[in-house]
Design an enzyme around this catalytic site. Structure first.
Site, mmCIF file in Angstrom:
data_model
loop_
_atom_site.group_PDB
_atom_site.id
_atom_site.type_symbol
_atom_site.label_atom_id
_atom_site.label_comp_id
_atom_site.label_asym_id
_atom_site.label_seq_id
_atom_site.Cartn_x
_atom_site.Cartn_y
_atom_site.Cartn_z
ATOM 1 N N ASP A 179 0.844 -1.195 0.000
ATOM 2 C CA ASP A 179 0.000 0.000 0.000
ATOM 3 C C ASP A 179 0.883 1.249 0.000
ATOM 4 O O ASP A 179 2.073 1.168 0.275
ATOM 5 C CB ASP A 179 -0.942 0.013 1.217
ATOM 6 C CG ASP A 179 -0.241 -0.469 2.470
ATOM 7 O OD1 ASP A 179 0.963 -0.203 2.615
ATOM 8 O OD2 ASP A 179 -0.891 -1.104 3.320
ATOM 9 N N ASP A 181 1.210 4.925 1.658
ATOM 10 C CA ASP A 181 0.721 5.811 2.723
ATOM 11 C C ASP A 181 1.320 7.199 2.556
ATOM 12 O O ASP A 181 2.450 7.353 2.090
ATOM 13 C CB ASP A 181 1.107 5.256 4.097
ATOM 14 C CG ASP A 181 0.437 3.922 4.357
ATOM 15 O OD1 ASP A 181 -0.707 3.735 3.904
ATOM 16 O OD2 ASP A 181 1.063 3.051 4.995
ATOM 17 N N ASP A 199 8.174 3.081 13.690
ATOM 18 C CA ASP A 199 8.795 1.953 14.383
ATOM 19 C C ASP A 199 10.264 1.733 13.993
ATOM 20 O O ASP A 199 11.158 1.872 14.814
ATOM 21 C CB ASP A 199 7.956 0.665 14.239
ATOM 22 C CG ASP A 199 7.495 0.377 12.819
ATOM 23 O OD1 ASP A 199 7.913 1.097 11.895
ATOM 24 O OD2 ASP A 199 6.725 -0.585 12.628
HETATM 25 P P1 ATP Z 1 3.578 -3.478 4.947
HETATM 26 O O1 ATP Z 1 2.498 -2.553 4.450
HETATM 27 O O2 ATP Z 1 4.469 -4.021 3.897
HETATM 28 O O3 ATP Z 1 3.060 -4.503 5.865
HETATM 29 P P2 ATP Z 1 4.435 -1.134 6.362
HETATM 30 O O4 ATP Z 1 5.743 -0.753 6.975
HETATM 31 O O5 ATP Z 1 3.927 -0.243 5.281
HETATM 32 O O6 ATP Z 1 4.577 -2.605 5.869
HETATM 33 P P3 ATP Z 1 2.005 -0.543 7.700
HETATM 34 O O7 ATP Z 1 1.304 -1.330 8.751
HETATM 35 O O8 ATP Z 1 1.364 -0.340 6.384
HETATM 36 O O9 ATP Z 1 3.405 -1.251 7.523
HETATM 37 O O10 ATP Z 1 2.368 0.846 8.362
HETATM 38 C C1 ATP Z 1 2.803 1.963 7.610
HETATM 39 C C2 ATP Z 1 3.868 2.718 8.378
HETATM 40 O O11 ATP Z 1 3.326 3.209 9.607
HETATM 41 C C3 ATP Z 1 5.071 1.899 8.788
HETATM 42 O O12 ATP Z 1 6.012 1.804 7.749
HETATM 43 C C4 ATP Z 1 5.595 2.664 9.972
HETATM 44 O O13 ATP Z 1 6.322 3.793 9.559
HETATM 45 C C5 ATP Z 1 4.308 3.148 10.635
HETATM 46 N N1 ATP Z 1 3.842 2.197 11.658
HETATM 47 C C6 ATP Z 1 2.982 1.176 11.491
HETATM 48 N N2 ATP Z 1 2.767 0.521 12.637
HETATM 49 C C7 ATP Z 1 3.514 1.143 13.572
HETATM 50 C C8 ATP Z 1 3.719 0.947 14.964
HETATM 51 N N3 ATP Z 1 3.113 -0.045 15.615
HETATM 52 N N4 ATP Z 1 4.557 1.794 15.597
HETATM 53 C C9 ATP Z 1 5.169 2.800 14.946
HETATM 54 N N5 ATP Z 1 5.014 3.021 13.646
HETATM 55 C C10 ATP Z 1 4.206 2.224 12.943
HETATM 56 MG MG MG Z 2 2.146 -0.453 4.323
#
Ligand code: ATP
Ligand code: MG
Length: 484
Positions: free
Chosen positions: A94, A96, A175
């Site tokens: 996705d 963001d 994170d």
């Molecule tokens: P993927 O979408 O491939 O699972 P992602 O890193 O994009 O990985 P998401 O859950 O879509 O994960 O979250 C988007 C972003 O939001 C992350 O990259 C991170 O920067 C932030 N984020 C998500 N969850 C947390 C958390 N629990 N604590 C801190 N930051 C977070």
């Molecule tokens: Mg993501």
């Protein structure tokens, strides 16, 4: 004499010097943080010709959103997993967006948008079936003591954190360093506050800030760490890795519904086997599936095999873009404790079918205290388990009905999995494979040959068979069959 005194003085002075040097070295070593956790954040702008993130691989709608926000005078960046994945030449799940516009401003700018979120306020901008998530820059609670918009639990867990901040605050509350990279649509540069690009280069997953505090704030970060290690084939930085084994118990405070979502992300993303092994290695599987962990620790012969087989098959399906259902996964994950409990109940004299049903109900209900299982999936788990008994039995009168059962396919796959994991089911899996490949005549012949072999009923159950319905009868012999 004088030379003797000089020699002694030299020895004493030399010894003192050596002692002093050694002591200081030891102290200096002691004073050093055990790991490199003090890398100061520093804003670095990586121009387009120095990074691999190309607009061609960025979602058009996401670009539209940042361009629109920029044209209205706001800052807006693509951020998080999408930039990390593009750096690594992977397909982002996705896209963001982070901006300095407030959620209300964003909502006003895009007619096709809606405000969502209780924990965090976000805007979803909708393009047909596609959705782009836009979040206002947020800060950690510590960074903004003045604002009363953030709350922590006693263990330090963030309960609410709608605290807005600057772009740098936003980077620091993310994170992992590799998840805190921002793509600027105005000059196509990447902005890095936390040395994320260095960590991408070395394949290191590193929490931003003090790991123990960050895991206490949100224990799900431990699960995310495992997920990214498996997905990206990264290594955990030592300071990020070290506290995990001691903090797994914090997951018990996380709402079961959130953990259900995380379990699916962990085990249905195409790296389920590796993720399962890592979860066990870091003692995080137990807090998620305590009853199953108990069986695994007791060296249940088939439990580990069955789970690995199920995850293997899920991984293959995900890689082939074939659908997967959480019900199948949960049926496998919870089969070992269910089977064990059913056996214990039978040992107490409870007949097999009620024992089986009671065990199913209890194991699912207990599991829901840890990870929720939405009802549509828990019903299917029970269907898959119930059908096992009948598929093993192969009662001639029921064969056609079973083949037409809406959950036959899932139950059959599960039966085959059990056989692959080493359970002795008297070749029932092979039998069902064959009968599905035959036409009507072939099936009839197979069913008839079952009848002539007296089907798969065990001798000695005659009396009970006459008294009980065929379904119960099946269970009585099969729930014990092939299980040592
Ligand atoms: P993927 O979408 O491939 O699972 P992602 O890193 O994009 O990985 P998401 O859950 O879509 O994960 O979250 C988007 C972003 O939001 C992350 O990259 C991170 O920067 C932030 N984020 C998500 N969850 C947390 C958390 N629990 N604590 C801190 N930051 C977070
Ligand atoms: Mg993501």
């Amino acid at each position: 004499m004088i030379s003797y005194i000089i020699a002694i003085a030299v020895l004493v002075l030399g010894g003192t010097l050596i002692f002093w040097l050694m002591r200081n070295r030891k102290q200096a070593k002691h004073l050093q943080p055990p790991f490199n956790i003090t890398r100061e954040p520093r804003k670095t702008i990586i121009p387009r010709d120095k990074h691999p993130v190309s607009r061609r691989h960025i979602n058009d709608n996401a670009l539209k959103v940042i361009n629109r926000l920029n044209s209205q005078g706001y800052e807006a960046y693509l951020v998080g997993g999408c930039i990390r994945d593009l750096y690594l030449d992977l397909h982002p799940k996705d896209f963001d967006i982070a901006t300095n516009a407030s959620p209300e401003d964003v909502r006003r700018l895009f007619r096709n948008s809606r405000l969502i979120g209780r924990r965090f306020k976000l805007v979803h901008v909708l393009f047909g079936r596609e959705m782009i998530e836009v979040a206002t820059f947020r800060a950690n609670h510590e960074q903004h003591h003045g604002q009363e918009k953030s709350r922590h639990s006693e263990s330090g867990r963030i309960l609410r954190d709608n605290v807005y901040g600057t772009m740098e605050d936003d980077a620091l509350r993310r994170d992992f360093t590799v998840n805190a990279l921002y793509y600027d649509g105005r000059d196509f540069s990447v902005v890095d506050f936390c040395h994320g690009v260095d960590d991408i280069r070395t394949g290191t997953l590193r929490l931003i800030g003090d790991p123990v505090t960050r895991y206490h704030e949100d224990p799900v970060r431990m699960l995310r760490a495992i997920r990214f290690v498996a997905k990206l084939n990264f290594s955990l930085a030592p300071e990020t890795e070290q506290p995990i084994r001691e903090l797994g118990h914090l997951l018990r405070d996380i709402p079961a519904a959130r953990l259900f979502d995380e379990v699916l992300k962990l085990l249905q993303s195409g790296e389920g086997v590796r993720t399962f092994e890592l979860l066990r290695e870091y003692q995080l599987f137990g807090p998620l599936f305590p009853a199953t962990e108990h069986c695994l620790q007791e060296q249940d012969r088939h439990a580990g095999n069955l789970i690995i087989e199920a995850l293997n098959s899920t991984d293959q399906r995900v890689r082939q873009n074939r659908p997967v259902t959480p019900a199948f996964l949960f049926a496998a994950l919870l089969w070992p404790p269910m089977r064990r409990m059913a056996r214990e109940l039978m040992d107490q004299g409870i007949p097999p079918v009620p024992a089986f049903q009671q065990a199913s109900m209890t194991v699912i209900t207990n599991q829901c205290n840890h990870t929720a299982i939405p009802r549509r999936f828990s019903m299917m788990v029970r269907d898959i388990w119930d059908l096992q008994i009948r598929l093993e039995r192969r009662q001639p009168k029921l064969i056609e009905t079973l083949l037409a059962h809406p959950k036959f396919r899932a139950a059959y796959d599960f039966l085959v999995l059990r056989e692959q994991s080493g359970e002795n089911l008297s070749a029932a899996g092979q039998w069902w494979t064959e009968i599905q490949e035959l036409d009507e005549h072939g099936r009839y012949a197979m069913i008839r040959s079952l009848s002539s072999h007296g089907s798969q009923k065990k001798p000695g159950n005659k009396r009970r068979r006459r008294r009980r319905k065929p379904y119960s009868d099946n269970a009585s012999s099969n729930s014990q069959s092939g299980e040592s």
